[in-house]
Design a protein around this motif. Structure first.
Motif, PDB file in Angstrom:
ATOM      1  N   ALA A 615      14.086 -20.804  24.089  1.00 30.61           N
ATOM      2  CA  ALA A 615      14.500 -22.084  24.236  1.00 30.61           C
ATOM      3  C   ALA A 615      15.304 -22.562  22.865  1.00 30.61           C
ATOM      4  CB  ALA A 615      13.348 -23.046  24.564  1.00 30.61           C
ATOM      5  N   MET A 616      15.257 -21.922  21.905  1.00 32.41           N
ATOM      6  CA  MET A 616      16.028 -22.011  20.641  1.00 32.41           C
ATOM      7  C   MET A 616      15.319 -23.560  20.056  1.00 32.41           C
ATOM      8  SD  MET A 616      18.142 -19.902  20.425  1.00 32.41           S
ATOM      9  CE  MET A 616      19.032 -18.352  21.074  1.00 32.41           C
ATOM     10  N   ASP A 617      13.879 -23.423  20.370  1.00 29.16           N
ATOM     11  CA  ASP A 617      13.347 -24.614  19.893  1.00 29.16           C
ATOM     12  C   ASP A 617      12.571 -24.223  18.584  1.00 29.16           C
ATOM     13  OD1 ASP A 617      11.853 -26.923  19.531  1.00 29.16           O
ATOM     14  OD2 ASP A 617       9.963 -26.185  20.919  1.00 29.16           O
ATOM     15  N   PHE A 618      13.434 -24.348  17.306  1.00 32.50           N
ATOM     16  CA  PHE A 618      13.125 -24.087  16.068  1.00 32.50           C
ATOM     17  C   PHE A 618      12.122 -24.878  15.564  1.00 32.50           C
ATOM     18  CE2 PHE A 618      17.532 -21.934  16.592  1.00 32.50           C
ATOM     19  CZ  PHE A 618      16.871 -20.699  16.573  1.00 32.50           C
ATOM     20  N   PRO A 619      12.258 -26.220  15.613  1.00 35.16           N
ATOM     21  CA  PRO A 619      11.203 -27.036  15.026  1.00 35.16           C
ATOM     22  C   PRO A 619       9.770 -26.729  15.668  1.00 35.16           C
ATOM     23  CG  PRO A 619      13.225 -28.443  15.622  1.00 35.16           C
ATOM     24  CD  PRO A 619      13.278 -26.823  16.238  1.00 35.16           C
ATOM     25  N   GLY A 620       9.689 -26.649  16.898  1.00 35.36           N
ATOM     26  CA  GLY A 620       8.338 -25.936  17.675  1.00 35.36           C
ATOM     27  C   GLY A 620       7.944 -24.807  17.144  1.00 35.36           C
ATOM     28  N   LEU A 637      11.700 -16.689  11.440  1.00 33.48           N
ATOM     29  CA  LEU A 637      12.314 -17.920  12.092  1.00 33.48           C
ATOM     30  C   LEU A 637      13.352 -18.406  10.833  1.00 33.48           C
ATOM     31  CD1 LEU A 637      12.389 -20.750  13.446  1.00 33.48           C
ATOM     32  CD2 LEU A 637      10.385 -21.518  12.224  1.00 33.48           C
ATOM     33  N   ALA A 638      13.089 -18.303   9.469  1.00 32.09           N
ATOM     34  CA  ALA A 638      13.777 -18.916   8.640  1.00 32.09           C
ATOM     35  C   ALA A 638      15.307 -18.267   8.793  1.00 32.09           C
ATOM     36  CB  ALA A 638      13.218 -18.772   7.082  1.00 32.09           C
ATOM     37  N   GLU A 639      15.309 -16.695   8.781  1.00 36.42           N
ATOM     38  CA  GLU A 639      16.624 -16.055   9.105  1.00 36.42           C
ATOM     39  C   GLU A 639      17.291 -16.192  10.451  1.00 36.42           C
ATOM     40  OE1 GLU A 639      14.980 -12.174   8.575  1.00 36.42           O
ATOM     41  OE2 GLU A 639      14.798 -12.112   6.464  1.00 36.42           O
ATOM     42  N   LEU A 640      16.550 -16.498  11.477  1.00 35.44           N
ATOM     43  CA  LEU A 640      16.977 -16.853  12.614  1.00 35.44           C
ATOM     44  C   LEU A 640      17.643 -18.309  12.644  1.00 35.44           C
ATOM     45  CD1 LEU A 640      17.736 -16.055  15.544  1.00 35.44           C
ATOM     46  CD2 LEU A 640      15.368 -16.863  16.260  1.00 35.44           C
ATOM     47  N   ALA A 641      16.934 -19.018  12.181  1.00 34.59           N
ATOM     48  CA  ALA A 641      17.392 -20.575  12.021  1.00 34.59           C
ATOM     49  C   ALA A 641      18.745 -20.690  11.180  1.00 34.59           C
ATOM     50  CB  ALA A 641      16.707 -21.356  11.683  1.00 34.59           C
ATOM     51  N   GLU A 642      18.711 -19.825  10.267  1.00 39.79           N
ATOM     52  CA  GLU A 642      19.902 -20.024   9.319  1.00 39.79           C
ATOM     53  C   GLU A 642      21.190 -19.291   9.989  1.00 39.79           C
ATOM     54  OE1 GLU A 642      21.616 -18.624   4.793  1.00 39.79           O
ATOM     55  OE2 GLU A 642      19.444 -17.836   5.635  1.00 39.79           O
ATOM     56  N   THR A 643      20.979 -18.129  10.737  1.00 38.21           N
ATOM     57  CA  THR A 643      22.052 -17.375  11.408  1.00 38.21           C
ATOM     58  C   THR A 643      22.342 -18.298  12.761  1.00 38.21           C
ATOM     59  OG1 THR A 643      20.868 -15.345  11.116  1.00 38.21           O
ATOM     60  CG2 THR A 643      22.590 -15.323  12.693  1.00 38.21           C
ATOM     61  N   VAL A 649      15.839 -26.644   9.656  1.00 35.45           N
ATOM     62  CA  VAL A 649      14.681 -25.824   9.802  1.00 35.45           C
ATOM     63  C   VAL A 649      14.538 -24.580   8.930  1.00 35.45           C
ATOM     64  CG1 VAL A 649      13.424 -24.318  11.772  1.00 35.45           C
ATOM     65  CG2 VAL A 649      14.450 -26.436  12.188  1.00 35.45           C
ATOM     66  N   ALA A 650      15.814 -23.928   8.958  1.00 40.61           N
ATOM     67  CA  ALA A 650      15.785 -22.961   7.835  1.00 40.61           C
ATOM     68  C   ALA A 650      15.262 -23.331   6.475  1.00 40.61           C
ATOM     69  CB  ALA A 650      17.233 -22.284   7.970  1.00 40.61           C
ATOM     70  N   PHE A 651      15.853 -24.454   6.059  1.00 42.86           N
ATOM     71  CA  PHE A 651      15.301 -24.902   4.652  1.00 42.86           C
ATOM     72  C   PHE A 651      14.106 -25.038   4.467  1.00 42.86           C
ATOM     73  CE2 PHE A 651      14.636 -28.071   1.552  1.00 42.86           C
ATOM     74  CZ  PHE A 651      15.411 -27.964   0.434  1.00 42.86           C
ATOM     75  N   LEU A 652      13.368 -25.867   5.450  1.00 40.27           N
ATOM     76  CA  LEU A 652      11.797 -26.020   5.531  1.00 40.27           C
ATOM     77  C   LEU A 652      11.017 -24.833   5.500  1.00 40.27           C
ATOM     78  CD1 LEU A 652       9.887 -28.295   5.347  1.00 40.27           C
ATOM     79  CD2 LEU A 652      10.113 -28.725   7.999  1.00 40.27           C
ATOM     80  N   ALA A 653      11.379 -23.817   6.476  1.00 39.01           N
ATOM     81  CA  ALA A 653      10.997 -22.509   6.414  1.00 39.01           C
ATOM     82  C   ALA A 653      10.849 -21.748   5.029  1.00 39.01           C
ATOM     83  CB  ALA A 653      11.421 -21.736   7.720  1.00 39.01           C
ATOM     84  N   TYR A 654      11.978 -21.477   4.662  1.00 37.92           N
ATOM     85  CA  TYR A 654      12.352 -21.130   3.296  1.00 37.92           C
ATOM     86  C   TYR A 654      11.317 -21.871   2.103  1.00 37.92           C
ATOM     87  CZ  TYR A 654      15.975 -17.771   4.591  1.00 37.92           C
ATOM     88  OH  TYR A 654      16.624 -16.938   5.117  1.00 37.92           O
ATOM     89  N   PHE A 655      11.333 -23.278   2.117  1.00 41.81           N
ATOM     90  CA  PHE A 655      10.559 -23.915   1.148  1.00 41.81           C
ATOM     91  C   PHE A 655       9.024 -23.628   1.351  1.00 41.81           C
ATOM     92  CE2 PHE A 655       8.614 -27.824  -0.225  1.00 41.81           C
ATOM     93  CZ  PHE A 655       9.261 -27.847  -1.683  1.00 41.81           C
TER      94      PHE A 655
END
Length: 869
Positions: A615-620, A637-643, A649-655
């Motif tokens: 669903a591309m629901d990255f926040p979920g 998730l971090a890599e996929l969200a950045e792509t 979402v990518a920033f928050l996951a990396y952080f």
């Protein structure tokens, strides 16, 4: 609009132009006392001229039955009849005392009549065959300017300079009504051939009024498929059986009507009886009962209203006046009703006889005329189903479906307990329809109807289903449904017939479901075509049988919705797996999101994660990974969200993972350079100069002065106290950020969040903190960053004991709180550090806390039991 020709036609004013109904010619009449014939196919050449009047020629009119003849009206008080092949009139009609202004031919084929209006304030009807004046109509108080025979209704209309329009009966010649709209003199009248509308032209405006109703006078015998209708006084019929088998829905059916004969009265209503053997024609306060096959007269009489009984072949009722209603049995008078209302304004037939009052309707039994009940509604139509169990009361803006308790009526009649108050519980309300119904028919327990919005619907079990939208708002009127044809037939005001397919097995199945006769429903289901199963499934869903609807439905979308509602996760997932043709569509992703919510509610976290990815629901997905402690999932998730471009979402996951370098690069990549500079000062001091350089370059496009004001740590180290210490803490953080803090450590590790790492380093090296230093490193991120990932899963997988304070400090994301103010640091002095640590971790022994702090500064964990982490 383009002008085609400009003619000098007459020597004086032109009064009227009459166009031939079939030939390319027209007539012009003028004050020069002549009439001219023009042919537009011959360049508007005047092909003939007619002279004979001695005064202005006011009007001409072609004879609709013999288009080679026409009549003319003149102020010389005469009406002349001409032929196109002769320039001399055939004859003249004289009788008006003053000039004749207008004329019109009777449109029907049964009367050779001509209508005229004159300045003598009268209207005359002429027989142009006998040349006699049949009738003179008086009532206007000024010149009569326009007259006409209505093409569809038994009326003639006259307009006068007195401002009134009078409507007269064309057979009895009595004045029916007078219209006066206060618009000064009335000059002209016009009607459409296939409409009941009447247009009136006045000095001060134009009025369009509707006379009667637009519904065709027709009746369909649904048993035999025979359609009978009235065209003026002529009765015509046709059999519809087999005619619509090859027709497309909504396509006009070619008819070959048969003339049954002419009726003595003008038909305003046609009705077949309950078995189709007899036909009644009503109009002008009279009724005539014919045999439906040969139109032979069976009975006749005077009546304001006539209705058939639904139980007897020759049973019917008539309303003779406001106070008298009679019941006939086998065409003979049987009983006169005692109506319990002040005035009977109408009667309606069916399984019971209904008498409508001003504010209610009363029901009577047919056999003895026993009063049954009274309902406080005013229905215009009452329709009973074939079994006489259901009845619908159709009012102006709504309708009510009731259940008829025949057993109670029979028991009450047998016991003789029916009194003046009627019978208890005769009609039980079931459903209310909130739309305006125009016409309808019962088929089993399904009521097929057309509404005011030109939609053809059917109602079953309180649920309405649209069959189609009719072409032309309000133009088609429902005739009925023929079960053997599986089609419903409609007719418009021009007697054009169309049909729409409505499968009888579908209606029978729905009827069985409403009656909860599931055995019959299961037998009927295989006979329903696959194309209709989706509509059947939606009907079952509306009735509350969602599990059966899911089995019946062939629509993947509907089936998925039902699976979600029924909490059948596996079925919903299999539907989505089969429907994976458009992974990027919003609709497809929304379905995975719904399935993911359901999986999460059922604690199926693996499926919930898959659904969130699809669903591309990255926040979920971020919430799911952080809650479940899935370190590998957070990295993915971090890599996929950045792509995919979900940078937040990518920033928050990396952080959360402690990968501050990737966070910094994301800010640079998205051109958030000022934020990148502040982020570097807080979490990545080694890249502060790089960020400042990029910021300056970007800021110079706006303001050179502002760009110069930015301080670079490499050029101005004095402006950044403790920067060297911050770099050491950064190195310490990078070296140990992959070490995992277990969730079980939270009760004790919470107290280590306020460790000042710079102060610890300074104390270890013997350095003193500079007064006013604005750089403070603490362990605030122990639980808010990397420690929140994988703690739960690691604890389960390895089963290790709690980590000590040194590992808590190693796993921190260093937080540098820069404060440019000169206020003294709130951190305790280095010599009191052990006492400070003991104060914030009271459950630990002071010596143990001091040992842990020393181990952190020495980067020496050789003696720790958790070195293998």
């Amino acid at each position: 609009m383009e002008k085609l020709k400009d003619l000098e036609a007459h020597a004086d004013y032109i009064r009227y132009i009459e166009v031939h109904p079939s030939q390319p010619v027209c007539l012009s009449s003028s004050d020069d006392m002549s009439i001219k014939l023009w042919n537009w196919d011959q360049s508007w050449e005047c092909t003939s001229s007619f002279e004979g009047h001695s005064h202005y020629v006011m009007m001409t009119r072609f004879n609709c039955k013999d288009t080679n003849t026409f009549a003319s009206a003149s102020l010389d008080r005469s009406i002349k009849v001409w032929g196109l092949g002769s320039q001399q009139p055939h004859f003249s009609l004289e009788g008006h005392e003053r000039g004749v202004n207008c004329i019109d031919y009777y449109p029907g084929g049964d009367k050779p009549y001509l209508l005229s209006g004159a300045d003598d304030k009268t209207v005359k009807i002429w027989d142009y065959q006998t040349k006699a004046c049949i009738q003179t109509l008086e009532g206007h108080s000024n010149n009569v300017c326009a007259v006409l025979f209505h093409p569809r209704l038994p009326v003639l209309v006259s307009a006068s300079e007195d401002g009134t329009v009078r409507i007269w009966h064309s057979t009895t010649y009595r004045a029916e009504t007078t219209l006066n709209y206060g618009l000064e003199r009335a000059w002209s009248l016009a009607v459409a051939k296939n409409s009941n509308g009447l247009a009136i032209g006045y000095d001060e405006g134009t009025i369009l009024v509707k006379l009667g109703h637009d519904a065709p006078v027709a009746s369909l015998d649904t048993h035999t498929g025979k359609l009978v209708w009235a065209n003026n006084n002529d009765i015509q019929s046709v059999s519809l059986r087999g005619l619509a088998s090859d027709c497309v829905d909504g396509e006009r059916i070619p008819l070959a009507p048969k003339d049954m004969g002419s009726c003595e009265i003008f038909p305003q209503n046609l009705q077949h009886n309950c078995n189709g053997r007899f036909l009644v024609v009503c109009g002008d306060g009279e009724y005539i009962i014919y045999t439906s096959q040969a139109l032979r007269n069976k009975a006749f009489g005077q009546a304001l209203d006539f209705v058939w009984s639904a139980v007897g072949t020759g049973d019917y009722a008539i309303r003779e006046s406001l106070s008298r209603v009679k019941i006939f049995k086998n065409f003979k008078e049987h009983r006169t009703l005692k109506v319990p209302i002040s005035a009977a304004e109408g009667i309606i037939g069916g399984a019971c006889l209904a008498v409508r009052g001003s504010d209610c309707v009363c029901f009577f039994e047919w056999t003895e005329g026993t009063f049954l009940c009274k309902i406080d509604v005013i229905p215009t139509v009452i329709s009973w189903n074939e079994t006489h169990e259901l009845v619908i009361l159709i009012c102006e803006e709504q309708a009510f479906i009731l259940k008829y308790n025949r057993n109670s009526v029979e028991a009450s009649l047998t016991a003789g307990t029916a009194g003046s108050s009627g019978v208890a519980d005769v009609l039980e309300p079931l459903h209310e329809v909130t739309e305006r119904i125009v016409a309808g028919q019962w088929v089993g327990d399904c009521f097929i109807f057309s509404n005011a919005s030109s939609c053809l619907n059917y109602l079953v079990g309180g649920n309405t289903t649209t069959i189609c939208h009719l072409d032309g708002a309000g133009s088609f009127h429902m005739l009925g449904y023929i079960p053997k044809e599986d089609r419903i037939f409609l007719m418009d005001r021009s007697y054009a017939v169309v049909s729409y397919k409505v499968l009888l097995p579908v209606l029978q199945y729905q009827t069985a479901v409403v009656r909860q006769d599931f055995e019959t429903a299961n037998v009927l289901l295989p006979s329903i075509p696959e194309s209709e199963l989706s509509s059947i499934a939606r009907f079952l869903e509306a009735q509350g049988y969602k599990d059966v609807a899911m089995q019946v439905s062939h629509d993947p979308d509907h089936k998925f919705d039902l699976a979600i509602e029924l909490n059948q996760v596996d079925v919903a997932r299999s539907i989505l797996d089969k429907d994976a043709h458009d992974l990027e569509s919003t609709e497809y992703q929304a379905k995975w999101k719904r399935l993911g919510d359901l999986a999460l509610a059922n604690s199926d976290f693996d499926l919930a994660g898959r659904c969130a990815r699809n669903a591309m629901d990255f926040p979920g997905l971020l919430m799911l990974h952080t809650s479940a402690g899935n370190l590998d999932g957070a990295v993915e998730l971090a890599e996929l969200a950045e792509t995919r471009g979900f940078m937040n979402v990518a920033f928050l996951a990396y952080f959360i993972l402690g990968r501050v370098e990737e966070c910094f690069e994301l800010l640079i990549k998205t051109n958030r350079i000022p934020e990148a500079a502040f982020f570097a000062r807080t979490y990545l001091p080694s890249r502060m100069s790089e960020a400042v350089h990029l910021w300056r370059t970007d800021l110079r496009t706006v303001s050179e002065h502002a760009a110069t004001a930015l301080a670079d740590p490499d050029s101005y180290p004095n402006l950044f106290p403790d920067l060297e210490w911050a770099g050491q803490v950064e190195d310490l953080f990078k070296a140990n950020r992959d070490r995992i803090l277990l969730a079980s450590n939270y009760p004790t590790a919470i107290h280590d969040l306020d460790l000042d790492l710079i102060a610890l380093l300074k104390a270890r090296e013997g350095g003193e903190q500079t007064p006013g230093s604005d750089l403070k490193f603490s362990a605030k991120a122990v639980l808010s960053n990397t420690s929140s990932i994988a703690t739960g899963s690691c604890s389960e997988a390895r089963g290790e004991d709690q980590l000590h304070l040194k590992d808590d400090a190693i796993a921190v994301v260093a937080t540098m709180n820069h404060d440019s103010s000169d206020k003294p640091s709130e951190t305790p002095a280095s010599q009191d550090q052990a006492a400070y640590i003991a104060a914030i971790a009271p459950e630990r022994e002071p010596d143990s806390v001091q040992d842990e702090a020393d181990a952190i500064l020495n980067d020496n964990f050789a003696d720790d039991d958790d070195d293998d982490w």
